[in-house]
Design a protein around this motif. Sequence first.
Motif, PDB file in Angstrom:
ATOM      1  N   LEU A  54      -2.067   4.235   8.904  1.00 21.14           N
ATOM      2  CA  LEU A  54      -0.844   4.727   9.529  1.00 21.14           C
ATOM      3  C   LEU A  54      -0.586   3.997  10.842  1.00 21.14           C
ATOM      4  N   PRO A  55       0.608   3.431  11.031  1.00 18.79           N
ATOM      5  CA  PRO A  55       0.895   2.803  12.330  1.00 18.79           C
ATOM      6  C   PRO A  55       0.974   3.863  13.412  1.00 18.79           C
ATOM      7  N   GLU A  56       0.306   3.627  14.532  1.00 20.00           N
ATOM      8  CA  GLU A  56       0.371   4.588  15.641  1.00 20.00           C
ATOM      9  C   GLU A  56       1.778   4.592  16.221  1.00 20.00           C
ATOM     10  N   VAL A  57       2.270   5.773  16.503  1.00 22.25           N
ATOM     11  CA  VAL A  57       3.613   5.883  17.064  1.00 22.25           C
ATOM     12  C   VAL A  57       3.577   6.766  18.300  1.00 22.25           C
ATOM     13  N   ASP A  58       4.566   6.573  19.162  1.00 23.35           N
ATOM     14  CA  ASP A  58       4.685   7.448  20.320  1.00 23.35           C
ATOM     15  C   ASP A  58       6.035   8.146  20.270  1.00 23.35           C
ATOM     16  N   GLU A  59       6.368   8.841  21.317  1.00 25.81           N
ATOM     17  CA  GLU A  59       7.588   9.648  21.319  1.00 25.81           C
ATOM     18  C   GLU A  59       8.840   8.792  21.171  1.00 25.81           C
TER      19      GLU A  59
ATOM     20  N   GLN B 268      -1.431  12.640  18.130  1.00 23.60           N
ATOM     21  CA  GLN B 268      -1.169  11.244  17.761  1.00 23.60           C
ATOM     22  C   GLN B 268      -1.234  11.060  16.249  1.00 23.60           C
ATOM     23  N   VAL B 269      -2.256  11.668  15.617  1.00 23.08           N
ATOM     24  CA  VAL B 269      -2.400  11.574  14.161  1.00 23.08           C
ATOM     25  C   VAL B 269      -1.223  12.258  13.473  1.00 23.08           C
ATOM     26  N   LEU B 270      -0.850  13.442  13.956  1.00 28.76           N
ATOM     27  CA  LEU B 270       0.267  14.185  13.362  1.00 28.76           C
ATOM     28  C   LEU B 270       1.558  13.364  13.435  1.00 28.76           C
ATOM     29  N   ARG B 271       1.806  12.781  14.601  1.00 31.54           N
ATOM     30  CA  ARG B 271       3.008  11.970  14.770  1.00 31.54           C
ATOM     31  C   ARG B 271       3.011  10.788  13.791  1.00 31.54           C
ATOM     32  N   SER B 272       1.851  10.161  13.647  1.00 33.61           N
ATOM     33  CA  SER B 272       1.746   8.997  12.759  1.00 33.61           C
ATOM     34  C   SER B 272       1.954   9.389  11.306  1.00 33.61           C
ATOM     35  N   ARG B 273       1.387  10.515  10.896  1.00 36.22           N
ATOM     36  CA  ARG B 273       1.556  10.954   9.502  1.00 36.22           C
ATOM     37  C   ARG B 273       3.018  11.277   9.198  1.00 36.22           C
ATOM     38  N   LEU B 274       3.682  11.964  10.112  1.00 38.54           N
ATOM     39  CA  LEU B 274       5.080  12.324   9.901  1.00 38.54           C
ATOM     40  C   LEU B 274       5.969  11.089   9.927  1.00 38.54           C
ATOM     41  N   TYR B 275       5.620  10.132  10.814  1.00 39.80           N
ATOM     42  CA  TYR B 275       6.363   8.872  10.884  1.00 39.80           C
ATOM     43  C   TYR B 275       6.223   8.106   9.574  1.00 39.80           C
ATOM     44  N   GLU B 276       5.004   8.080   9.023  1.00 38.78           N
ATOM     45  CA  GLU B 276       4.759   7.370   7.767  1.00 38.78           C
ATOM     46  C   GLU B 276       5.581   7.993   6.634  1.00 38.78           C
ATOM     47  N   LYS B 277       5.639   9.331   6.598  1.00 40.35           N
ATOM     48  CA  LYS B 277       6.418  10.013   5.557  1.00 40.35           C
ATOM     49  C   LYS B 277       7.894   9.636   5.654  1.00 40.35           C
ATOM     50  N   GLU B 278       8.408   9.631   6.876  1.00 39.59           N
ATOM     51  CA  GLU B 278       9.814   9.284   7.095  1.00 39.59           C
ATOM     52  C   GLU B 278      10.070   7.826   6.736  1.00 39.59           C
ATOM     53  N   LEU B 279       9.122   6.943   7.103  1.00 39.52           N
ATOM     54  CA  LEU B 279       9.231   5.513   6.815  1.00 39.52           C
ATOM     55  C   LEU B 279       9.237   5.270   5.309  1.00 39.52           C
ATOM     56  N   LYS B 280       8.348   5.966   4.600  1.00 40.18           N
ATOM     57  CA  LYS B 280       8.252   5.797   3.151  1.00 40.18           C
ATOM     58  C   LYS B 280       9.529   6.281   2.467  1.00 40.18           C
ATOM     59  N   LYS B 281      10.080   7.354   2.987  1.00 41.30           N
ATOM     60  CA  LYS B 281      11.335   7.881   2.444  1.00 41.30           C
ATOM     61  C   LYS B 281      12.451   6.844   2.574  1.00 41.30           C
ATOM     62  N   GLN B 282      12.519   6.199   3.751  1.00 38.76           N
ATOM     63  CA  GLN B 282      13.528   5.165   3.982  1.00 38.76           C
ATOM     64  C   GLN B 282      13.307   3.967   3.068  1.00 38.76           C
ATOM     65  N   GLN B 283      12.023   3.544   2.937  1.00 39.34           N
ATOM     66  CA  GLN B 283      11.709   2.389   2.091  1.00 39.34           C
ATOM     67  C   GLN B 283      12.049   2.665   0.629  1.00 39.34           C
ATOM     68  N   ASP B 284      11.793   3.885   0.174  1.00 38.41           N
ATOM     69  CA  ASP B 284      12.104   4.253  -1.210  1.00 38.41           C
ATOM     70  C   ASP B 284      13.607   4.241  -1.460  1.00 38.41           C
ATOM     71  N   GLU B 285      14.367   4.630  -0.443  1.00 33.13           N
ATOM     72  CA  GLU B 285      15.825   4.625  -0.574  1.00 33.13           C
ATOM     73  C   GLU B 285      16.358   3.195  -0.624  1.00 33.13           C
ATOM     74  N   ILE B 286      15.785   2.333   0.228  1.00 30.26           N
ATOM     75  CA  ILE B 286      16.220   0.937   0.289  1.00 30.26           C
ATOM     76  C   ILE B 286      15.851   0.189  -0.993  1.00 30.26           C
ATOM     77  N   ALA B 287      14.646   0.444  -1.500  1.00 30.26           N
ATOM     78  CA  ALA B 287      14.157  -0.300  -2.680  1.00 30.26           C
ATOM     79  C   ALA B 287      13.963   0.633  -3.868  1.00 30.26           C
ATOM     80  N   SER B 288      14.944   1.496  -4.118  1.00 31.14           N
ATOM     81  CA  SER B 288      14.808   2.472  -5.201  1.00 31.14           C
ATOM     82  C   SER B 288      14.742   1.809  -6.569  1.00 31.14           C
TER      83      SER B 288
END
Length: 357
Positions: free
Chosen positions: A205-210, A270-290
């Motif tokens: 998971l890529p680390e993310v901040d606010e 930090q872990v929670l933020r990264s997991r939620l960011y990954e879920k959102e990122l994957k959702k976007q990627q799935d929409e782009i490359a459906s």
Amino acid sequence: MIEKLVAIKDRFEEVGQLLVQPDAMSDMKAYSKLSKEYKDLEKIVKVYDEYQNVIDNIASAKEVLQTEKDEEFREMAKMELDELVPREETLEAEIKVLLIPKDPDDQKDVIMEIRAGAGGDEAAIFAGDLYRMYDRFIETKGWSKELISLSEASSGGFKEIVFGVSGDDVYGSLKFESGVHRVQRVPVTESQGRVHTSAASVAVLPEVDEVDFELNMKDVKKDTYRSSGAGGQHVNKTESAVRLTHLPTNTVVECQDGRSQHKNYDKALQVLRSRLYEKELKKQQDEIASDRKSLVGSGDRSDKIRTYNYPQGRVTDHRISYSVHNLPTVMDGQLADFIENLRIAENADKLQDGSLE
């Protein structure tokens, strides 16, 4: 392509001027960002300058062939063209790869999660083997590692281990490791000598901040409890362990590695933020490359990405059908070969899509 290269060179020179301004270092965050941009652009500009020089020399050599009568000069021009034309093709290919849009997360630090899957005790032992493999790879890269949480298995290895990795281009290198890793070998607990298949999942998971991901703290429930495992009397006396639950998605993160509740809370957040960011990122990627997933970029944890076959001493990456027969070396952290081939495959996939900046 030339227009893009000219624009990049203009920006490179502009950034160079900004970096030498008297007040450039007054804002260190902005200065650091500009320095990184300068370094990234410099790689492209260097190749472009050589490419432009080669093109000019090819034009000059062709002009000699068209206008010069002296055979000696004509022969020299032909020899020069024999060297320059292949070099032009090589540089063109290099530039195309350099112009592929960079994943903005590639430079980020990561949080890695390794979990035992199917296979009982052997899966937990294999999860421990994977952790040691990554630990050695991280050491060879000169990166730093910080343990966040772990759950040890009774027979050795881990049910789960979570740790952070920081350094240069960490996510860009380790993102290919996300998925299910499968091992085929005779477990130490097997008395009949039969080969078993077990698995462990790896999440990077890529680390993310606010700034990257806005987390509404009203959606987060915090619980504290006493740590378990090593730690002596302190473990039994204080509620330093932290459990965070993101109520809308029911995502749960625990951290009990540190003795300070405050530090454990920061790590868990930090872990929670990264997991939620990954879920959102994957959702976007799935929409782009459906209609078509990237060859190696999906990072789907349900994908079986690699098999470690001990009887044959073979490691196979199924995404690119690439095998090596030096399993002990790979398990000792020598992953560079796999990562390089996965990068090449990803770039080829993007080029096929026409994904240039």
